[in-house]
Design a protein around this motif. Structure first.
Motif, PDB file in Angstrom:
ATOM      1  N   TRP A 141      -3.096  -2.479 -12.716  1.00 45.62           N
ATOM      2  CA  TRP A 141      -3.253  -2.622 -11.274  1.00 45.62           C
ATOM      3  C   TRP A 141      -3.913  -1.346 -10.742  1.00 45.62           C
ATOM      4  N   ALA A 161     -10.137   2.119  -7.027  1.00 48.78           N
ATOM      5  CA  ALA A 161     -10.247   1.492  -5.719  1.00 48.78           C
ATOM      6  C   ALA A 161     -10.852   0.103  -5.861  1.00 48.78           C
ATOM      7  N   SER A 183      -7.151  -2.318  -2.270  1.00 44.23           N
ATOM      8  CA  SER A 183      -6.122  -1.378  -2.722  1.00 44.23           C
ATOM      9  C   SER A 183      -6.723  -0.138  -3.360  1.00 44.23           C
ATOM     10  N   VAL A 184      -5.972   0.964  -3.233  1.00 45.83           N
ATOM     11  CA  VAL A 184      -6.371   2.224  -3.852  1.00 45.83           C
ATOM     12  C   VAL A 184      -5.156   2.763  -4.613  1.00 45.83           C
ATOM     13  N   LEU A 185      -5.393   3.216  -5.843  1.00 51.96           N
ATOM     14  CA  LEU A 185      -4.334   3.874  -6.611  1.00 51.96           C
ATOM     15  C   LEU A 185      -4.759   5.304  -6.885  1.00 51.96           C
ATOM     16  N   ARG A 220       3.878   4.299 -14.523  1.00 48.03           N
ATOM     17  CA  ARG A 220       4.681   3.933 -13.357  1.00 48.03           C
ATOM     18  C   ARG A 220       3.954   2.978 -12.407  1.00 48.03           C
ATOM     19  N   VAL A 221       2.740   2.581 -12.777  1.00 51.64           N
ATOM     20  CA  VAL A 221       2.033   1.569 -11.986  1.00 51.64           C
ATOM     21  C   VAL A 221       2.901   0.321 -11.839  1.00 51.64           C
ATOM     22  N   GLU A 239       5.894   0.155 -11.219  1.00 49.87           N
ATOM     23  CA  GLU A 239       6.779   0.287 -10.058  1.00 49.87           C
ATOM     24  C   GLU A 239       6.061  -0.110  -8.773  1.00 49.87           C
ATOM     25  N   VAL A 240       4.770   0.190  -8.719  1.00 47.33           N
ATOM     26  CA  VAL A 240       3.982  -0.229  -7.552  1.00 47.33           C
ATOM     27  C   VAL A 240       3.903  -1.756  -7.513  1.00 47.33           C
TER      28      VAL A 240
END
Lengths: 354, 354
Positions: free
Chosen positions: B22, B326, B330-332, B341-342, B344-345
């Motif tokens: 993601w 991006a 959405s932007v990470l 930990r993505v 968790e998002v």
């Protein structure tokens, strides 16, 4: 025409093109039209600051013609009345802009000149400073307001306060350019230096007399431009050809630094020009984990960040001390402390567009 | 039906729903459909790996029904011929999925089972490993391919190689679960452990016999589901009700870890499952300043970053070791090393959507 009715006439300078807050600020929506520190835009905060109609006349606003619709929309949203809207036909810095307004009113009108893109956290203290400045106008002084410094800032010009003229009002001893860090630290310790914030109080006639003395070409070009202006209700469109003849020069350089009768009123009013994303972070009170967040976001193990979205979700994981901005078409990620370099991004984008 | 014509029949597992990448991978476009390591998507790379028609029959592909159009589009773009497309009516892990394919071909067909979302940098070495594995099939072995480890990874299961069966082929001594770092470091030093990469070679009949022995409910449900399947040309839609009765179980757990005749072929082929953004950064060769960039971007004083945009411009200033992705919505932004930990998002977003 003089809409002041004996009250102070606010002149709000709304012509800035601010690129330092890219990607939120753009040519078509510069800083003054953005909502940066809370629910209201910088312009609306400026309008509210002078909204007491027992003391202030409805303001005059001077802006770039291309922002007319945004400006009128925000005035309407704010329910603000404006005495006049001067649309500059070209960008010529602050001296010619202020001259256009000073010429549009009677010589005895008191003008309070204010940028539209600064914040002042304590408007009452600001109004008290304006009150303190008024006596100096009787002696034909041009008054500038100086910000009591709380840090050795190298991004502002400084003003050295000289002898006291009245309670809280000092003769300006000298204007000094942006100092280096060592010099700025010295100013802070010395105690009689304040930041030049670009806020002024003077009678229109005193300003025009000083301008005619120190920058006669600016005065002449502005006069010609206004004489040949097109008027549509309260909207004034000065003549472009005449205005283009004016040198592009700041009011500080054209008048304040040269004039004999210049006074300064130091004030401690929670001022910031929000001149960068770092400045915004430093100005506002952070939330949990020292983050300052606005817009759609998910923060995981995120500390000391300014995060702001105008659309996309921003998810962060394990990051510290970042500035993150997202709009529909652009994302900025900068380490805190480096946001002055946003101008390099804007320059690169301009070069691309060539 | 047996489309293999005596050749090896590749079975490409394309049912993954991969959320670990993601915001690029989504429910409707999981990892196998993304172009992560170069110009081709992971699926296209998998198809290409078995494209030599002198050795391999056209592949069978097993996928989630909701990805049919994306899958068919990518097959068409790749100019790939497929012997069959099995659309799973539900997500039931790898054992039932492989069983559907094994039941759709003749018992003596050799199946090469491969995930569609891994990369193998050295396809020739991979094909050599497949060749090495073939003799073991004569003795009815189920063969798994193990990746020679180059780091003490804690994110993979390991396989301990036992006695040699033939050149490059070993009896599996045991499968071990994901180890902790200390244990993984021990495995690396010891030298006889390989990563379990989920790639298998066996005869369809041998697999079904083992499945019937160790997981008879899976075998029965898959058989019922295929018997009652709807067929439309080469597209097979197994019966949903029967398939739903199958336990959801991996082929490792259902068969490989329990069966007596399991062999392993270690291989060093530049494999990665690109299981996280960190894994992608580690897998590819970075450019100047150790950055790995794709899409529209401006980098100023930016080092060691993975930056990838599917639309918006990404500008970075003064940042180090970040993962920045991006998309339109959405932007990470994650510190490198924290991209696990993505999930968790993704979990937070699912909770929101409830």
């Amino acid at each position: 025409v003089d809409p002041s009715d004996g009250k102070i006439l606010p002149l709000i300078l709304c012509g800035g093109s601010g690129e330092r807050l890219w990607p939120l600020s753009r040519d078509d929506r510069p800083k003054q039209f953005l909502q940066l520190t809370g629910e209201r835009t910088m312009l609306k905060l400026a309008l509210e600051r002078v909204s007491d109609r027992t003391q202030f006349a409805p303001p005059m606003i001077i802006a770039n013609g291309k922002h007319q619709s945004e400006l009128e929309a925000q005035l309407k949203e704010a329910g603000a009345d404006a005495a006049g809207l001067i649309l500059e036909p070209a960008v010529r810095n602050t001296a010619p802009a202020i001259a256009l307004a000073a010429l549009a009113v009677r010589a005895e009108t008191t003008l309070l000149v204010m940028p539209s893109d600064h914040v002042i956290e304590d408007p009452d203290a600001f109004l008290a400073a304006v009150d303190a400045a008024l006596p100096a106008l009787k002696d034909n002084y041009l008054v500038t307001f100086g910000i009591s410094p709380n840090a050795p800032e190298t991004g502002y010009g400084y003003i050295k306060c000289g002898a006291a003229l009245s309670e809280g009002v000092f003769r300006v001893e000298r204007f000094v350019e942006k100092p280096n860090l060592e010099t700025a630290a010295g100013y802070l310790t010395e105690g009689s230096y304040v930041w030049n914030a670009g806020i002024f109080l003077f009678r229109a006639g005193d300003f025009m007399a000083a301008l005619a003395e120190h920058a006669p070409e600016v005065a002449a070009a502005s006069r010609d431009s206004l004489v040949n202006a097109t008027r549509d209700g309260s909207v004034i469109r000065p003549d472009a050809e005449a205005f283009a003849r004016s040198p592009s020069v700041s009011v500080d350089y054209a008048v304040m630094e040269k004039h004999a009768k210049v006074a300064v009123v130091p004030m401690d009013v929670g001022w910031s020009d929000i001149g960068s994303w770092d400045a915004l972070y430093d100005h506002v009170t952070p939330g949990p984990d020292r983050n300052v967040c606005a817009g759609d976001g998910i923060q995981i193990d995120t500390k000391g960040c300014l995060i702001r979205s105008e659309g996309p979700l921003i998810a962060t994981i394990g990051v510290t001390d970042l500035i993150i901005l997202a709009t529909k078409d652009s994302v900025l990620i900068a380490q805190r402390g480096s946001s002055q370099r946003v101008k390099e991004v804007v320059a690169a984008l301009k070069k691309r567009a060539e």
